[in-house]
Design a protein around this motif. Structure first.
Motif, short mmCIF file in Angstrom:
data_model
loop_
_atom_site.label_atom_id
_atom_site.label_comp_id
_atom_site.label_asym_id
_atom_site.label_seq_id
_atom_site.Cartn_x
_atom_site.Cartn_y
_atom_site.Cartn_z
N HIS A 2 9.46 -0.50 2.96
CA HIS A 2 8.56 0.40 1.98
C HIS A 2 7.38 -0.40 1.37
CE1 HIS A 2 11.98 3.26 2.59
NE2 HIS A 2 12.70 2.34 2.09
N LEU A 3 6.65 -1.00 2.21
CA LEU A 3 5.45 -1.95 1.77
C LEU A 3 4.41 -0.99 1.29
CD1 LEU A 3 4.86 -5.01 1.13
CD2 LEU A 3 3.83 -4.89 3.44
N LYS A 4 3.87 -1.39 0.22
CA LYS A 4 2.60 -0.42 -0.17
C LYS A 4 1.50 -1.40 -0.68
CE LYS A 4 5.43 3.39 -1.71
NZ LYS A 4 5.43 4.42 -3.00
N LYS A 5 0.33 -1.34 -0.43
CA LYS A 5 -0.73 -1.97 -1.06
C LYS A 5 -1.93 -0.93 -1.28
CE LYS A 5 -3.47 -5.29 -2.33
NZ LYS A 5 -3.20 -6.12 -3.66
N TYR A 6 -2.04 -0.76 -2.54
CA TYR A 6 -3.22 0.08 -3.27
C TYR A 6 -4.23 -0.75 -3.72
CZ TYR A 6 0.65 3.54 -3.00
OH TYR A 6 1.56 4.61 -2.35
N PRO B 138 -13.86 3.08 -7.78
CA PRO B 138 -14.49 3.84 -9.05
C PRO B 138 -13.97 5.46 -8.74
CG PRO B 138 -16.09 2.47 -8.04
CD PRO B 138 -14.70 2.36 -7.22
N LYS B 139 -13.80 5.96 -7.32
CA LYS B 139 -13.40 7.23 -7.03
C LYS B 139 -11.77 7.51 -7.28
CE LYS B 139 -17.48 8.28 -4.36
NZ LYS B 139 -17.70 8.87 -3.11
N GLY B 140 -10.92 6.52 -7.40
CA GLY B 140 -9.37 6.50 -7.44
C GLY B 140 -8.68 5.23 -6.86
N THR B 141 -7.47 5.73 -6.33
CA THR B 141 -6.69 4.61 -5.83
C THR B 141 -6.75 4.57 -4.26
OG1 THR B 141 -5.18 4.51 -7.82
CG2 THR B 141 -4.37 3.51 -5.70
N VAL B 142 -7.00 3.71 -3.44
CA VAL B 142 -6.92 3.65 -2.21
C VAL B 142 -5.68 3.19 -1.48
CG1 VAL B 142 -8.10 2.68 -0.10
CG2 VAL B 142 -9.53 2.97 -1.96
N HIS B 143 -5.00 4.06 -0.84
CA HIS B 143 -3.66 3.89 -0.43
C HIS B 143 -3.87 3.10 0.88
CE1 HIS B 143 -1.09 7.12 -3.04
NE2 HIS B 143 -2.32 6.68 -3.34
N ALA B 144 -4.23 1.89 0.95
CA ALA B 144 -4.49 1.30 2.12
C ALA B 144 -3.21 0.84 3.05
CB ALA B 144 -5.06 -0.23 1.90
N VAL B 145 -2.21 0.44 2.41
CA VAL B 145 -0.72 0.35 3.16
C VAL B 145 0.18 1.44 2.18
CG1 VAL B 145 1.13 -0.91 3.75
CG2 VAL B 145 -1.07 -1.67 4.17
N ASP B 146 0.84 2.26 2.83
CA ASP B 146 1.47 3.25 2.06
C ASP B 146 2.87 3.53 2.63
OD1 ASP B 146 1.98 5.14 0.00
OD2 ASP B 146 0.62 6.48 0.40
N ASP B 147 4.05 2.78 2.18
CA ASP B 147 5.25 2.90 2.65
C ASP B 147 5.60 2.51 3.74
OD1 ASP B 147 8.08 3.40 1.93
OD2 ASP B 147 7.66 5.72 2.15
N VAL B 148 5.36 1.47 4.38
CA VAL B 148 5.66 1.00 5.68
C VAL B 148 6.87 0.17 5.65
CG1 VAL B 148 4.85 -0.46 7.58
CG2 VAL B 148 3.10 1.16 6.35
N SER B 149 7.74 0.35 6.83
CA SER B 149 9.09 -0.19 7.17
C SER B 149 8.98 -0.45 8.59
CB SER B 149 10.18 0.57 6.48
OG SER B 149 9.96 0.87 5.23
N PHE B 150 9.72 -1.65 8.81
CA PHE B 150 9.73 -2.04 10.23
C PHE B 150 10.67 -3.51 10.21
CE2 PHE B 150 5.61 -3.79 9.27
CZ PHE B 150 5.62 -5.03 9.66
N THR B 151 10.83 -3.77 11.21
CA THR B 151 11.56 -5.14 11.76
C THR B 151 10.90 -5.81 12.86
OG1 THR B 151 13.35 -4.40 12.91
CG2 THR B 151 13.79 -4.38 10.65
N ILE B 152 11.18 -7.23 12.69
CA ILE B 152 10.64 -7.93 14.11
C ILE B 152 11.72 -9.06 14.32
CG2 ILE B 152 8.97 -9.30 15.43
CD1 ILE B 152 6.77 -8.54 13.32
N GLU B 153 12.32 -8.95 15.67
CA GLU B 153 13.22 -9.79 16.04
C GLU B 153 12.81 -11.23 16.24
OE1 GLU B 153 16.43 -9.24 16.36
OE2 GLU B 153 16.20 -6.98 15.55
N ALA B 154 13.44 -12.13 16.23
CA ALA B 154 12.95 -13.47 16.25
C ALA B 154 12.56 -13.81 17.64
CB ALA B 154 14.13 -14.78 15.98
N GLY B 155 11.34 -14.45 18.01
CA GLY B 155 10.73 -14.61 19.41
C GLY B 155 10.11 -13.51 20.00
#
Length: 317
Positions: free
Chosen positions: A10-14, A18-35
């Motif tokens: 659930h990663l978010k980056k806002y 001046p016009k409001g909040t930019v939702h650049a990354v909004d509730d992203v979830s995932f996994t990466i296996e080693a290698g």
């Protein structure tokens, strides 16, 4: 089943504007296996690079958790994060602007070794720099040259050597070949795949080039306006894309054949603003299959078949 090397929850980056909040990354979830390699694709401005930078905390995430090797690095103190960064590195998009023009190749590669005191003396650091140059295919005669004296491919090899200097487990590759000629792209991609096999590296490979991501990735995640809308193994995604946006992206890949051309899926309508977006599907204004339900809330990324996730109301989500 073993724990994945990287788990993003659930990663978010806002960003404030001046016009409001930019939702650049909004509730992203995932996994990466080693290698393994996770390819991240999408249009420019969809949040791919911001996602990569937020994961390794070059930019502080607004919310969410990042678990690396079982440890939650999103809450680490500055000193603990400094130590943790040995295992997480980044290769940047522009191989020229990411290098200090006043430092030679050897000084650039040596810098992380000196900062982390990985070698007992200057001589051993010099030997390690020479080894890293050999690993990435840089001739030793270039030891004391500067970035402006080299072409883009060699500059990117410097960036790769610098990323490898601390023996990381995980590398965020932020469009590492997009600024290079096609022939050089192939060399760099082959080098990165060889290094992954030899050093057991885990990649998050960010790109807008679908041919490149198909070539290098084990899994692919498609992003649209800050959200992950589809994720699947690379072969599955290319053989059976489900989300309308993914279908449109894949249909844009040029096929060098007069007889096997596929129908192009054209997107119409206005692009939804990432500033304070409404709670609705962000693709619905451009979607050929939009329904009333699409404007009733955000669809969630759910599994529709083994390891194939999609965020679309058409599939009962």
């Amino acid at each position: 089943m073993s724990e994945p090397l990287l788990r993003v929850e659930h990663l978010k980056k806002y960003f404030k504007s001046p016009k409001g909040t930019v939702h650049a990354v909004d509730d992203v979830s995932f996994t990466i296996e080693a290698g393994k390699t996770l390819g991240v694709v999408g249009e420019s401005g969809c949040g791919k690079s911001t996602l990569g930078r937020s994961i390794i905390r070059l930019q502080e995430p607004t919310a969410g958790n990042v678990l690396f090797d079982g440890k939650d690095i999103s809450k680490l103190s500055r000193d603990d994060l400094w130590r943790q960064r040995r295992e997480m590195q980044m290769i940047f998009q522009d191989p020229f602007s990411s290098l200090n023009p006043r430092m030679t190749i050897s000084q650039t590669i040596d810098e992380p070794l000196a900062l982390y005191n990985l070698c007992p003396d200057k001589l051993s650091r010099q030997k390690r720099v020479a080894e890293l140059m050999d690993i990435v295919g840089l001739a030793r005669r270039l030891y004391n040259t500067y970035p402006h004296e080299l072409d883009g491919g060699r500059r990117q090899r410097i960036g790769i050597a610098r990323a490898l200097a601390l023996n990381p487990k995980f590398i965020v590759c932020d469009e590492p070949v997009s600024a290079l000629d096609v022939s050089i792209q192939a060399q760099i991609l082959n080098l990165m795949q060889d290094l992954q096999r030899e050093l057991n590296l885990t990649y998050m490979f960010i790109t807008h080039d679908l041919s490149v991501v198909h070539h290098i990735s084990d899994d692919i995640m498609v992003m649209y306006l800050g959200q992950a809308i589809e994720k699947a193994p690379a072969e599955v995604l290319f053989a059976n894309p489900v989300h309308p946006y993914t279908k449109a992206l894949l249909s844009a890949i040029p096929i060098p054949s007069l007889h096997n051309r596929k129908e192009r899926v054209l997107m119409t309508g206005e692009l939804t603003s990432p500033i304070d977006p409404k709670p609705e599907c962000r693709f619905c204004s451009r979607c050929l299959y939009a329904q009333d339900a699409c404007g009733a809330g955000d669809p969630q990324l759910k599994e529709i078949e083994p390891d194939h996730f999609v965020s679309c109301f058409r599939f009962g989500i």
